[in-house]
Design an enzyme around this catalytic site. Structure first.
Site, PDB file in Angstrom:
ATOM      1  N   LYS A 248     -15.252   7.518  -4.030  1.00 15.50           N
ATOM      2  CA  LYS A 248     -16.524   7.810  -3.357  1.00 15.50           C
ATOM      3  C   LYS A 248     -17.053   9.175  -3.752  1.00 15.50           C
ATOM      4  CE  LYS A 248     -14.743   5.152   0.531  1.00 15.50           C
ATOM      5  NZ  LYS A 248     -13.974   5.275   1.775  1.00 15.50           N
TER       6      LYS A 248
ATOM      7  N   LYS B 294      -8.857  13.435   4.579  1.00 17.20           N
ATOM      8  CA  LYS B 294      -7.875  12.366   4.589  1.00 17.20           C
ATOM      9  C   LYS B 294      -7.150  12.439   5.932  1.00 17.20           C
ATOM     10  CE  LYS B 294      -6.802  12.507  -0.390  1.00 17.20           C
ATOM     11  NZ  LYS B 294      -7.077  11.095  -0.735  1.00 17.20           N
ATOM     12  N   ARG B 295      -6.429  11.368   6.293  1.00 19.01           N
ATOM     13  CA  ARG B 295      -5.567  11.520   7.456  1.00 19.01           C
ATOM     14  C   ARG B 295      -4.555  12.621   7.145  1.00 19.01           C
ATOM     15  NH1 ARG B 295      -0.690   8.300   6.902  1.00 19.01           N
ATOM     16  NH2 ARG B 295      -0.799   6.995   5.039  1.00 19.01           N
TER      17      ARG B 295
ATOM     18  N   THR C  89      -9.220   5.754  -2.192  1.00 21.43           N
ATOM     19  CA  THR C  89     -10.589   5.290  -2.424  1.00 21.43           C
ATOM     20  C   THR C  89     -11.592   6.400  -2.149  1.00 21.43           C
ATOM     21  OG1 THR C  89     -10.603   4.365  -0.176  1.00 21.43           O
ATOM     22  CG2 THR C  89     -10.153   2.840  -1.991  1.00 21.43           C
TER      23      THR C  89
ATOM     24  N   HIS D  56       0.802  -1.223   0.000  1.00 19.01           N
ATOM     25  CA  HIS D  56       0.000   0.000   0.000  1.00 19.01           C
ATOM     26  C   HIS D  56       0.837   1.276   0.000  1.00 19.01           C
ATOM     27  CE1 HIS D  56      -4.132  -1.577   0.568  1.00 19.01           C
ATOM     28  NE2 HIS D  56      -3.560  -2.543   1.277  1.00 19.01           N
TER      29      HIS D  56
ATOM     30  N   LYS E 251      -0.032  14.064   1.627  1.00 15.00           N
ATOM     31  CA  LYS E 251      -1.396  14.300   1.170  1.00 15.00           C
ATOM     32  C   LYS E 251      -1.680  15.789   0.974  1.00 15.00           C
ATOM     33  CE  LYS E 251      -3.128   9.985   3.127  1.00 15.00           C
ATOM     34  NZ  LYS E 251      -3.553   9.298   1.902  1.00 15.00           N
TER      35      LYS E 251
END
Length: 825
Positions: free
Chosen positions: A669, A557-558, A665, A364, A563
């Site tokens: 969504k 997101k975390r 993901t 991952h 990110k």
């Protein structure tokens, strides 16, 4: 009353009753469990009673499923993951069992709103981010596709943590989700295994045997995951640790209560928290104990079931697929070898063959620093026999390498399972690769980069071992359940009616409707309804009023540097400065919403959260802005919050540095629910843009090849500041304390890091990001055209269902047939 409608008939299950009978049965159960009439029963009692009713139905389905699989000798998949982010279960169970209407009628007849009852259920604190949510979606699809399956995890008492914000700063408190019990779990005290730690390894002739110095008991709790439109289920088996002796009675008798309960507390600590802070030696040891506890209990369970079903272990690899979700369960490799060799008498060669036939591993991450390793010294202390088996496997593998690549000592050092540089450490990803028959990435770009970069040497040695399976999400929860407004439109407009829930490819039928004025209007109306629900959530949680007609720009997101929530807040500041300078201009109103947790020891991520709050305080209180920009941070992000946020989003922020996001993901969504994507050419963004049409995405910034080239040339972040006055002004405002007047130096280190290192190329992508945001504003100002674009996004999401993902796993990795369900005409 007709016998078929009699809710008190013991021969009938709830789902066999008519709607009237099921309604009355639910009312009777509420009264029986609470001891008062349904109208006087509190919402929590309603939730528990409904959950218990559903659990009884699901338990019966579980028993039927297990009996059927045992009778047919079916192959099973066993999915091992440190986290399963399940979310609330009641609405999902009611939908799967066809009891939504009966539950609604029962609740309303007692004067309750069904949504109020559903919201009394706490989110199961069994996961944190995308890894855990993916695992939860997989169980849903395994059940729906009627794939014999078990998920294995730990029964966390407090999960990750509850996030609270005090003066803009994140604080953490235990998530006490089990305080009032869990109405969904089935305690299985008859299913228990011994798990050892420490001790020594002794020789018995030619054999080696482990004598643990400490022994715990693992007891099973089952959570039943229903399939959609099928009676088959998947089972999530969670393990609870207990000491071999509850207390030291001698110590208790002499009044040494701390010593008396020490073993009990040490055992129970394993189940306290997901991902304990590993910045201390004690925290690191606890993580290793958690990982081994999960692995050992799960393997003993599946081996016992396999022997009961098949009578022998020589066909384990034929009848059991054991999948490792990232490297947290990588100790599966030495534990499976130990069980087969030491406990069941297999030879080394036979055990390794079964291991490689059964095991598969999903990677991952592309970041070398995120690949898990464990100190040899710690393994030697806690798992001495396992370390021996790792050494033996390493010698076997390096022998293979030497035969095929003689005299390449550098290659041998690079691919060894033991990192000899500095403190000797065991590399868990290579351990998983060497012992598995397949290793997959989770998007096409990620899988390509995986074999080109971090695992290039292993791909050279084992070229047929690597493959790709692009992630997906379950449309049942993330569209049908989360977005009833849009789901109703799809039911009416698509040829198969409800059929898209199991055949998401039917969404492609929407493409011609992108030019249909009536459907565009319906899409906008559904979106507005969802935005109003989000606005109410924000008002209730924060006391902040947001405009549902504004562009809802969402970054959930975390919190992590790669990110790039920090890049987002830089553009928010640039927008704020521009509006402040020209408040009379025609600005597109925008609400920028952030949510996500920072790991408790990740100080820079926590500082980014504080900056977001400081910017929000300044922007939201500036009368010059007059509602044209709002900044929101919703605390304690989880599945239930996502089910409100995602359907309401107009814009989805997927802006990781290219080459760092394995898949994502959340991006799926959002698009599935009619949000446009602004993002980099990274992870699954690429496949989504190709499926939807790149013209329907806001792609910006350097791609992965350009990022690599920029770094190789010697990236100079200051050059981008010198060439961009807007960027200079933004950084100057942060560094000078414009957003932290009580502490002018609060963010100087953050800005210095950007100017001197900028590891994730925020400054290099800043100008392109602003230009893409300008295109977003322009398009959103043309609402009908915007609606057409969102329809194209929804229509292109058919491929990104976990039903397709699990079918790919089953056919290409697990070697399991998947029953075909034909779509309705």
């Amino acid at each position: 009353m007709d016998e078929q409608l009699n809710p008190n008939d013991p021969t009938l299950t709830l789902t066999e009753l008519s709607e009237d009978g099921a309604t009355q049965a639910l009312l009777d159960r509420v009264e029986r469990e609470s001891g008062v009439t349904p109208k006087r029963s509190p919402l929590s009692a309603w939730m528990r009673a409904a959950a218990h009713a559903c659990r009884a139905e699901l338990a019966e389905r579980m028993n039927q499923t297990l009996r059927s699989d045992r009778k047919s000798g079916a192959k099973r998949v066993h999915y091992l993951s440190m986290e399963f982010l399940m979310g609330r279960a009641l609405s999902n169970a009611l939908a799967a069992l066809g009891l939504e209407a009966a539950f609604k009628r029962a609740a309303e007849s007692a004067g309750h709103q069904p949504r109020d009852v559903l919201e009394r259920e706490p989110d199961a604190a069994l996961g944190n981010g995308g890894l855990g949510r993916l695992a939860a979606c997989f169980l849903d699809s395994m059940a729906t596709l009627e794939l014999p399956s078990f998920g294995y995890g730990l029964r966390y008492e407090y999960g990750m943590f509850d996030q609270h914000i005090h003066d803009g700063a994140q604080t953490e408190e235990p998530s006490d989700w089990l305080r009032d019990g869990n109405p969904w779990e089935l305690h299985r005290p008859e299913i228990h295994f011994r798990v050892g730690f420490g001790g020594r390894v002794v020789s018995e002739g030619q054999d080696r045997r482990w004598e643990p110095g400490e022994t715990l008991h693992a007891t099973a709790y089952d959570f039943v995951v229903p399939g959609y439109a099928t009676r088959r289920v998947a089972v999530l088996r969670l393990w609870q640790a207990a000491p071999s002796r509850p207390i030291d009675f001698a110590a208790f008798s002499r009044g040494d209560y701390a010593s008396a309960g020490a073993a009990k507390q040490a055992a129970e600590t394993i189940n306290w928290v997901l991902y304990p802070d590993d910045s201390t030696p004690a925290g690191r040891e606890l993580r290793l104990r958690q990982e081994y506890f999960l692995v050992s209990a799960s393997l003993q369970d599946l081996i016992a079931r396999h022997i009961a079903d098949h009578g022998r272990l020589t066909n384990l690899g034929e009848k059991a697929a054991i999948h490792l979700n990232d490297t947290h369960p990588a100790l599966t490799v030495p534990e499976l070898l130990r069980l087969l060799i030491d406990e069941h008498g297999m030879t080394w060669e036979a055990a390794l063959e079964q291991c490689q036939r059964a095991l598969s591993y999903t990677n991952h991450t592309l970041m070398p620093e995120a690949l898990e390793t464990w100190p040899v010294r710690m393994l030697e202390d806690l798992l001495p026999r396992h370390l021996e088996l790792i050494y033996q496997l390493n010698a076997h593998f390096l022998g293979h390498v030497t035969r095929h690549f003689p005299d390449d000592n550098e290659l041998i050092a690079r691919v060894s399972l033991i990192d000899e540089q500095g403190e000797r450490r065991v590399r868990m990803a290579p351990l998983s690769i060497v012992a598995s028959h397949q290793v997959n990435g989770v998007s096409k770009l990620h899988s390509d980069l995986m074999v080109e970069t971090i695992f290039a040497d292993y791909a050279q040695i084992l070229p047929r071992r690597f493959c790709n399976v692009t992630n997906g999400v379950t449309p049942r929860r993330w569209l049908a359940q989360a977005n009833p407004e849009l789901s109703t439109l799809l039911d009416r407009r698509l040829a198969g009616g409800h059929d898209w829930r199991t055949h998401l490819e039917r969404l492609a039928e929407l493409r011609p409707l992108a030019d249909d004025a009536e459907f565009r209007a319906e899409i906008l109306a559904a979106k507005l309804s969802n935005k109003q629900r989000l606005a109410e959530l924000v008002r209730r949680e924060l006391g902040l009023i947001i405009d549902p007609d504004s562009l809802i720009d969402v970054h959930i997101k975390r919190i992590h540097e790669y990110k790039r929530q920090l890049l987002n807040i830089l553009q928010v500041i640039a927008r704020y400065q521009a509006i402040s300078a020209a408040p009379e201009a025609d600005w597109q109103p925008r609400t920028v919403l952030f949510a996500g947790k920072a790991a408790s020891a990740y100080h820079k991520a926590k500082l980014i959260i504080r900056l977001i709050h400081d910017v929000a305080r300044v922007v939201n209180s500036d009368p010059r802005i007059d509602g044209r920009l709002r900044v929101v941070f919703l605390p304690n992000y989880g599945v239930s919050a996502a089910e409100v946020i995602i359907p309401a989003a107009d814009l989805s922020e997927q802006i990781s540095t290219a080459g760092t996001e394995a898949s994502g993901t959340g991006n799926m969504k959002f698009a599935m629910n009619g949000a446009m994507t602004i993002g980099t050419w990274d992870g699954a963004n690429i496949e989504m843009a190709e499926a939807v049409g790149r013209d329907h995405f806001f792609i910006f910034g350097h791609d992965a090849d350009e990022v690599r080239e920029l770094r190789n040339e010697g990236y100079n972040p200051r050059a981008y500041v010198e060439d961009n006055p807007r960027l200079f002004k933004v950084l100057e405002a942060i560094a000078s304390g414009a957003f932290s007047p009580a502490d002018h130096a609060r963010y100087r280190g953050l800005v210095d890091n950007l100017l001197n290192r900028d590891s994730y190329l925020l400054l290099a992508d800043f100008a392109a990001y602003l230009e893409a945001q300008a295109r977003v504003d322009m398009l959103f100002g043309q609402r009908e055209r915007w609606a057409g674009e969102t329809i194209h996004n929804i229509a292109g999401m058919g491929y990104f269902s976990t039903d397709r993902t699990i079918r790919d796993y089953a056919e290409n990795i697990w070697g399991m047939p998947v029953p075909t369900r034909e779509p309705d005409a």
